[in-house]
Scaffold this motif. Structure first.
Motif, short mmCIF file in Angstrom:
data_model
loop_
_atom_site.label_atom_id
_atom_site.label_comp_id
_atom_site.label_asym_id
_atom_site.label_seq_id
_atom_site.Cartn_x
_atom_site.Cartn_y
_atom_site.Cartn_z
N LYS A 65 0.83 -1.20 0.00
CA LYS A 65 0.00 0.00 0.00
C LYS A 65 0.87 1.25 0.00
O LYS A 65 0.61 2.22 -0.71
N GLU A 66 1.89 1.20 0.80
CA GLU A 66 2.80 2.33 0.90
C GLU A 66 3.43 2.60 -0.46
O GLU A 66 3.54 3.76 -0.90
N GLN A 67 3.82 1.53 -1.09
CA GLN A 67 4.45 1.66 -2.40
C GLN A 67 3.50 2.30 -3.39
O GLN A 67 3.87 3.19 -4.16
N GLU A 68 2.26 1.85 -3.33
CA GLU A 68 1.26 2.41 -4.25
C GLU A 68 1.05 3.90 -3.99
O GLU A 68 0.97 4.71 -4.92
N ALA A 69 0.99 4.22 -2.69
CA ALA A 69 0.80 5.63 -2.34
C ALA A 69 1.96 6.47 -2.84
O ALA A 69 1.78 7.59 -3.35
N LEU A 70 3.14 5.90 -2.75
CA LEU A 70 4.33 6.62 -3.20
C LEU A 70 4.27 6.86 -4.70
O LEU A 70 4.54 7.96 -5.19
N GLU A 71 3.89 5.80 -5.42
CA GLU A 71 3.79 5.94 -6.88
C GLU A 71 2.79 7.04 -7.24
O GLU A 71 3.01 7.85 -8.14
N LYS A 72 1.70 7.03 -6.49
CA LYS A 72 0.66 8.02 -6.75
C LYS A 72 1.18 9.43 -6.46
O LYS A 72 0.92 10.37 -7.21
N HIS A 73 1.93 9.51 -5.39
CA HIS A 73 2.49 10.80 -5.01
C HIS A 73 3.44 11.31 -6.09
O HIS A 73 3.46 12.49 -6.42
N LYS A 74 4.20 10.40 -6.65
CA LYS A 74 5.17 10.79 -7.67
C LYS A 74 4.49 11.33 -8.92
O LYS A 74 5.06 12.12 -9.65
N LYS A 75 3.28 10.85 -9.17
CA LYS A 75 2.58 11.28 -10.39
C LYS A 75 1.52 12.33 -10.09
O LYS A 75 0.51 12.43 -10.76
N LEU A 76 1.78 13.11 -9.06
CA LEU A 76 0.77 14.05 -8.57
C LEU A 76 0.33 15.04 -9.65
O LEU A 76 -0.86 15.26 -9.85
N PHE A 77 1.27 15.61 -10.35
CA PHE A 77 0.93 16.66 -11.32
C PHE A 77 0.95 16.14 -12.75
O PHE A 77 1.00 16.93 -13.68
N GLU A 78 0.95 14.84 -12.90
CA GLU A 78 1.05 14.28 -14.25
C GLU A 78 -0.17 14.73 -15.07
O GLU A 78 -1.31 14.64 -14.64
N GLY A 79 0.13 15.23 -16.27
CA GLY A 79 -0.96 15.66 -17.15
C GLY A 79 -1.38 17.11 -16.95
O GLY A 79 -2.16 17.63 -17.73
N LEU A 80 -0.87 17.74 -15.93
CA LEU A 80 -1.24 19.14 -15.70
C LEU A 80 -0.21 20.04 -16.40
O LEU A 80 0.97 19.71 -16.45
N ARG A 81 -0.70 21.14 -16.91
CA ARG A 81 0.20 22.11 -17.55
C ARG A 81 0.12 23.42 -16.79
O ARG A 81 -0.95 24.00 -16.63
N PHE A 82 1.26 23.84 -16.30
CA PHE A 82 1.31 25.05 -15.48
C PHE A 82 1.89 26.19 -16.30
O PHE A 82 2.71 25.99 -17.20
N PHE A 83 1.47 27.36 -15.93
CA PHE A 83 2.13 28.55 -16.47
C PHE A 83 2.45 29.48 -15.30
O PHE A 83 1.58 29.76 -14.47
N LEU A 84 3.69 29.92 -15.22
CA LEU A 84 4.10 30.77 -14.11
C LEU A 84 4.08 32.22 -14.56
O LEU A 84 4.73 32.57 -15.54
N ASN A 85 3.35 33.01 -13.86
CA ASN A 85 3.36 34.44 -14.16
C ASN A 85 4.71 35.03 -13.75
O ASN A 85 5.44 34.43 -12.96
N ARG A 86 5.04 36.18 -14.24
CA ARG A 86 6.41 36.64 -14.08
C ARG A 86 6.77 37.08 -12.66
O ARG A 86 7.94 37.15 -12.31
N GLU A 87 5.77 37.35 -11.82
CA GLU A 87 6.10 37.79 -10.46
C GLU A 87 6.34 36.62 -9.51
O GLU A 87 6.67 36.81 -8.34
N VAL A 88 6.14 35.42 -10.02
CA VAL A 88 6.23 34.23 -9.17
C VAL A 88 7.69 33.75 -9.14
O VAL A 88 8.36 33.84 -10.15
N PRO A 89 8.18 33.29 -7.98
CA PRO A 89 9.55 32.73 -7.96
C PRO A 89 9.61 31.51 -8.89
O PRO A 89 8.99 30.49 -8.61
N ARG A 90 10.38 31.64 -9.95
CA ARG A 90 10.29 30.65 -11.00
C ARG A 90 10.97 29.33 -10.63
O ARG A 90 10.39 28.26 -10.80
N GLU A 91 12.17 29.46 -10.09
CA GLU A 91 12.97 28.24 -9.97
C GLU A 91 12.37 27.21 -9.01
O GLU A 91 12.21 26.05 -9.39
#
Lengths: 588, 441
Positions: A316-342
């Motif tokens: 179960k732990e392993q599965e949770a970890l895998e899920k955690h690793k793919k948290l943002f998979e498929g999402l596309r972010f855009f950072l506005n210029r005032e946001v700390p980029r790095e």
């Protein structure tokens, strides 16, 4: 009469230690060189148990080293290099003084240098040893890479630190080993898990740098010198373990994407490579092209002494970890210029998201703000004029909180201009009896899969549409919930104090039908309290004292927790009041 | 014939005996040798070098013997032998006790001279002690070491030297250093000393001087957007922040222990008491409460029983009741004692651990509560934080940086020092002489 005289300080502890000055003389080094050598070789000063004995009766403050350690230092080849360097400096100075420029040139060509490879190998016999010491190395490298290039330390050192830090970040992205992030006032704490070892490091915020005067920069620079060597080796090994090319290269496919469309070169290719890498937006080239095999399920062999339950828990732990690793998979972010980029780019990429930014902000932008496929737009200003439908506009804290919560948090709390929920530390785990803030409770509930405030949120939305009624409703509800909370607290307190108070009057009802039962209960209670009183009476004085003390402490703790809760309540009430007033003002 | 040959100044035996108590009236007259021994020795006057002075009964004896021997020598020089022997064979004037004393004293003196070894008695005792031990097979450390070395040398496995002549007929790399070839399989210590092999790092150096973590994550209150209660903690509700007692501080362990203990106690208060009430005393209370009810009922229903019986029973019941309470309280106190001991052990262990992790005092500065306040607050620079952390983990000595402005040195002094420093690496001589050499050479 009587044999050989025993001389003092010729045996025992006095012979095991050596003062710093004597050690320095023995090694024929100047104090700065000696310091440097000790740091590089990992020889630390020791505090003797009986300092006066070791110090030959004197109480003068001296630093002591173990004699064995200093003897070990005698074999170090670097010591000779230090001496050579000193001679070199002397010769150089002399040549300058005499204006013999030919000699100066010759000396410059033959400048003695030294390497620390053998020391790294000697200090860290296994790779795991090196990983265990990586916390310091990373913190130091990230710190030095943010230094301004104003001569506090060598520019080369700063560049090297920057390169190594970027390399490590790229590794963490490629291996998806980031686990926790915490934004503090000082800097950002990260925790990654590399080959099963938790590695924690802190990075300061960019540009927010004051130079403290009470820090010895030479010492820090020496540490950094060693740690850069170490980190270089570690990075190489880590890249190899992932089958990546070292020094890192951007994947050719990604490189095509990165090429500026208009043909305007940002800078020369060779110069901008590190910057491209530090953009953290592109994946790295692999030494051997990855072959996408069908995912083969490994046979599992139960290890001896492990029960099925343990196995299940592990799985179960392993599965949770895998899920955690793919948290943002498929999402596309855009950072506005005032946001700390790095930091944002790093964290988003670590969990599989795609990220881009304005191309005038930094090299490595992959798509533009107008891209319709963007799902999350991170901004850090109260409101944006032109909003695009089909994407969430969020404050940057959402990213970090989601990572720590191991799930994508509801976005409503993080809309631009909204008062943010507190940023909780993932490194803190509350023990039983501690005060747990309601935000944390909520979070825990969310993690368990419940949705505690779904209704209230809905109501909030309703409320915004139809103001008065909804508001009242909500308030009532909240009041109710508060009352409940209060009751709960009271109960808790009662329960806790009950055990201390020996003869407590309990509310006993007398009803016609249930006389018998009530009586029994009361008898029981009486007996119990009697017992307790007797026990306390029978206790020894010391025990009684202790008992009372403990009880007092316990009560105090409850009191404090209650106080905190009460303050919180007052705070919330005040907030609500303010809100109400605002609303009324808006209405009027 | 013999008497005529006596020189006139030679004293006869009877004269010698008389001379013992004879002192000339002439003030310049030297007292005889016997008179010297009569003067009582009062010990060293100035109490210096007392161990050199010869005092005590044996000294007196020795002096007497000295006098005697001096006398004998005189006679022998003058007369060619002891006069008494020559004349009578034995001296009648000496009392037998005196003779015995003289002879015995002489031998005693000899025996003293033969046995003047320092700490003789102690050494003898020690020898006897080790003889006894040796019978049991226990030897002093020196001997043990010697024996161990003998054993080691006898063991062929452990001896590193198994030098074989290099095998012939094998491929020989013409470019390799032929001197390196026989190094393989040699004594590592020899190789290390001759710089053919890097010196191994001793395993004790692999241990860090402090078990503290390299990066200590700041508490909740250090968050850039902290939750409400942490404002309270940092803002003085908790009273102590930063430093040793603050969140993440050293003393936190203590409070942790207390908390655990409260937890234990709570369990004890809640769960165990109830369990004890229902189960442990078992049959007694059941019988007690049931029995009392029954007896009362009986007494009401059947009046035939005698009052005495009732009384006795009730007394028995109360006795039982009391005994039960006593038992319970005893058990309670025992359990409490157990708990207390456990708590103490926990505390002790925790304290030990804290002492282990606490930074040692390496320099002039003491580790107090105030020391870390500057470094580990929520604000401040990461650089200082790292530096303090290194100090705290005993990796570098804690010291206040010497300020460059203080203590201006004269130009001359500074220059002199420089020369000294330079000379040091020339040949490790004393700075002054080296400096001179450098100057003139």
């Amino acid at each position: 009469m009587g044999g050989l005289e025993k001389k003092k300080y010729e045996r025992g502890a006095a012979t095991n230690y050596i003062t710093r000055n004597r050690a320095r003389k023995k090694l024929q080094l100047s104090l700065p060189d000696f310091r440097r050598l000790c740091i590089l070789k990992g020889i630390y000063p020791h505090e003797p148990k009986h300092k006066k004995k070791v110090n030959k009766g004197s109480t003068a403050p001296r630093t002591f080293y173990l004699l064995k350690d200093i003897k070990f230092l005698l074999h170090e080849p670097i010591v000779n290099k230090f001496r050579e360097y000193k001679v070199f400096v002397r010769k150089l100075r002399k040549a300058y003084g005499k204006s013999e420029w030919g000699t100066v040139e010759r000396l410059k060509d033959n400048k003695p240098t030294y390497k620390l490879d053998h020391i790294v190998k000697e200090r860290y016999p296994t790779f795991i040893d090196a990983l265990r010491d990586l916390d310091d190395a990373l913190s130091m490298c990230f710190l030095f890479s943010t230094f301004p290039r104003t001569g506090k330390c060598h520019v080369q050192t700063i560049q090297l630190c920057r390169r190594l830090a970027v390399e490590f970040q790229n590794y963490v992205i490629a291996s998806r080993s980031l686990r926790k992030v915490f934004l503090s006032i000082k800097g950002i704490y990260y925790q990654a898990e590399v080959l099963g070892q938790p590695i924690t490091w802190i990075t300061p915020y960019a540009f927010a740098h004051d130079h403290p005067t009470d820090v010895d920069y030479r010492v820090m620079a020496t540490f950094t010198e060693f740690y850069t060597t170490l980190l270089g080796f570690v990075n190489f090994r880590l890249y190899q373990s992932l089958n990546l090319v070292y020094p890192p290269k951007i994947d050719s496919q990604a490189e095509d994407e990165l090429k500026p469309a208009e043909g305007k070169e940002y800078a020369m290719d060779s110069e901008s490579y590190l910057e491209k890498l530090s953009g953290l937006s592109a994946s790295l080239a692999r030494a051997v092209a990855p072959t996408h095999e069908d995912e083969v399920e490994m046979d599992e062999f139960p290890v001896e002494g492990e029960t099925a339950e343990l196995m299940d828990a592990k799985k179960k732990e392993q599965e949770a970890l895998e899920k955690h690793k793919k948290l943002f998979e498929g999402l596309r972010f855009f950072l506005n210029r005032e946001v700390p980029r790095e930091p944002l780019a790093f964290v988003i990429r670590c969990f599989g998201g795609q990220v881009s930014w304005d191309k005038s902000l930094c090299i490595g932008a992959t798509y533009e703000a107008t891209d319709p496929s963007i799902t999350h737009h991170i901004i850090d200003r109260p409101h944006l004029d032109k909003q695009v439908v089909g994407r969430y506009y969020l404050q940057p804290q959402w990213v970090f909180d989601s990572v720590n919560a191991k799930l994508c948090l509801p976005v409503a709390d993080y809309f631009p201009g909204v008062l943010l929920p507190p940023h909780l530390s993932p490194f803190v785990t509350e023990k039983e009896g501690d005060y747990v803030p309601p935000e944390k409770l909520k979070l825990l509930a969310l993690q368990r899969g419940e949705n505690p405030d779904e209704e209230s949120e809905e109501e909030e939305e309703e409320e915004e549409e139809e103001e008065e009624e909804g508001d009242n409703d909500k308030e009532e509800e909240e009041d109710e919930s508060e009352k409940e909370e209060e009751m709960k607290l009271q109960k808790m307190e009662e329960q806790k104090t009950q055990s201390t108070q020996s003869n407590k009057v309990l509310p006993v009802k007398v009803t016609a039908g249930k006389v018998r039962v009530e009586d029994k209960q009361r008898l029981e209670q009486e007996q119990q309290s009697e017992e307790k009183r007797l026990a306390i009476m029978m206790m020894k004085k010391r025990e009684k004292y202790l008992y009372k003390k403990i009880m007092f402490g316990k009560k105090r703790k409850i009191r404090e927790a209650n106080k905190l809760a009460e303050k919180r309540k007052a705070h919330d009430a005040a907030l609500k009041e303010q809100k109400k007033k605002k609303k009324k003002a808006r209405q009027a | 014939a013999t008497s005529a040959s006596f020189p006139p100044f030679t004293r006869l035996p009877h004269e010698m005996a008389a001379a013992e108590s004879f002192l000339a009236f002439n003030p310049a007259a030297r007292p005889g040798p016997a008179a010297a021994s009569r003067r009582r020795y009062r010990g060293p006057r100035n109490r210096k070098k007392g161990w050199k002075r010869w005092s005590g009964p044996e000294a007196q004896l020795g002096r007497e013997i000295g006098d005697f021997l001096e006398d004998v020598g005189l006679q022998e020089r003058a007369a060619g032998g002891l006069i008494s022997e020559q004349i009578f064979g034995i001296t009648p004037n000496y009392s037998p006790s005196k003779i015995f004393r003289i002879i015995f004293g002489f031998f005693f003196f000899c025996s003293i001279c033969a046995h003047q070894t320092p700490n003789g008695r102690k050494e003898k005792r020690r020898r006897q002690f080790w003889e006894k031990k040796a019978e049991k097979g226990i030897f002093p450390r020196e001997e043990r070491k010697l024996r161990a070395r003998l054993n080691r040398e006898g063991d062929p496995k452990k001896s590193p030297k198994s030098q074989k002549p290099p095998e012939l007929g094998r491929f020989c790399d013409p470019l390799s250093d032929p001197l390196d070839a026989p190094l393989a399989g040699q004594d590592p210590w020899f190789l290390q000393q001759t710089k053919k092999m890097p010196v191994q790092r001793p395993p004790r150096l692999q241990v860090k001087p402090s078990p503290l973590p390299p990066v200590e994550v700041i508490g909740q209150g250090g968050s850039y957007n902290p939750p409400f209660q942490d404002h309270q903690v940092w803002g003085g509700f908790g009273g102590s922040w930063g430093g040793i007692g603050g969140p993440g501080g050293v003393l936190r362990g203590f409070w942790g222990v207390l908390g655990e203990f409260w937890g234990v106690l709570k369990g004890f208060e809640g769960g165990q008491v109830q369990a004890g009430h229902s189960a442990a005393p078992g049959p007694v209370p059941a019988a007690l409460w049931a029995g009392s009810g029954v007896t009362r009922g009986h007494s009401v229903v059947t009046p035939g029983h005698s009052q005495d019986n009732d009384k006795a029973r009730s007394r028995l019941v109360t006795l039982q009741h009391q005994a039960l309470f006593q038992l319970r309280s005893l058990r309670r106190s025992l359990r409490f004692r157990d708990l207390e001991l456990r708590r103490r052990r926990l505390l002790r262990e925790r304290r030990r651990k804290i002492l282990e992790t606490a930074p040692k005092r390496l320099g002039r500065q003491r580790w107090g509560l105030g020391f870390w306040d500057l470094g580990f607050g929520p604000e401040g620079s990461v650089l200082r934080d790292r530096f303090k952390s290194l100090q705290r983990r005993n990796l570098i000595e804690p010291r206040a940086r010497a300020r460059s402005g203080t203590g201006k040195k004269s130009k001359f002094g500074g220059k002199k020092q420089k020369f000294g420093a330079k000379s040091e690496n020339l040949g490790g001589k004393s700075p002054n002489s080296g400096g001179k050499k450098f100057k003139f050479g």
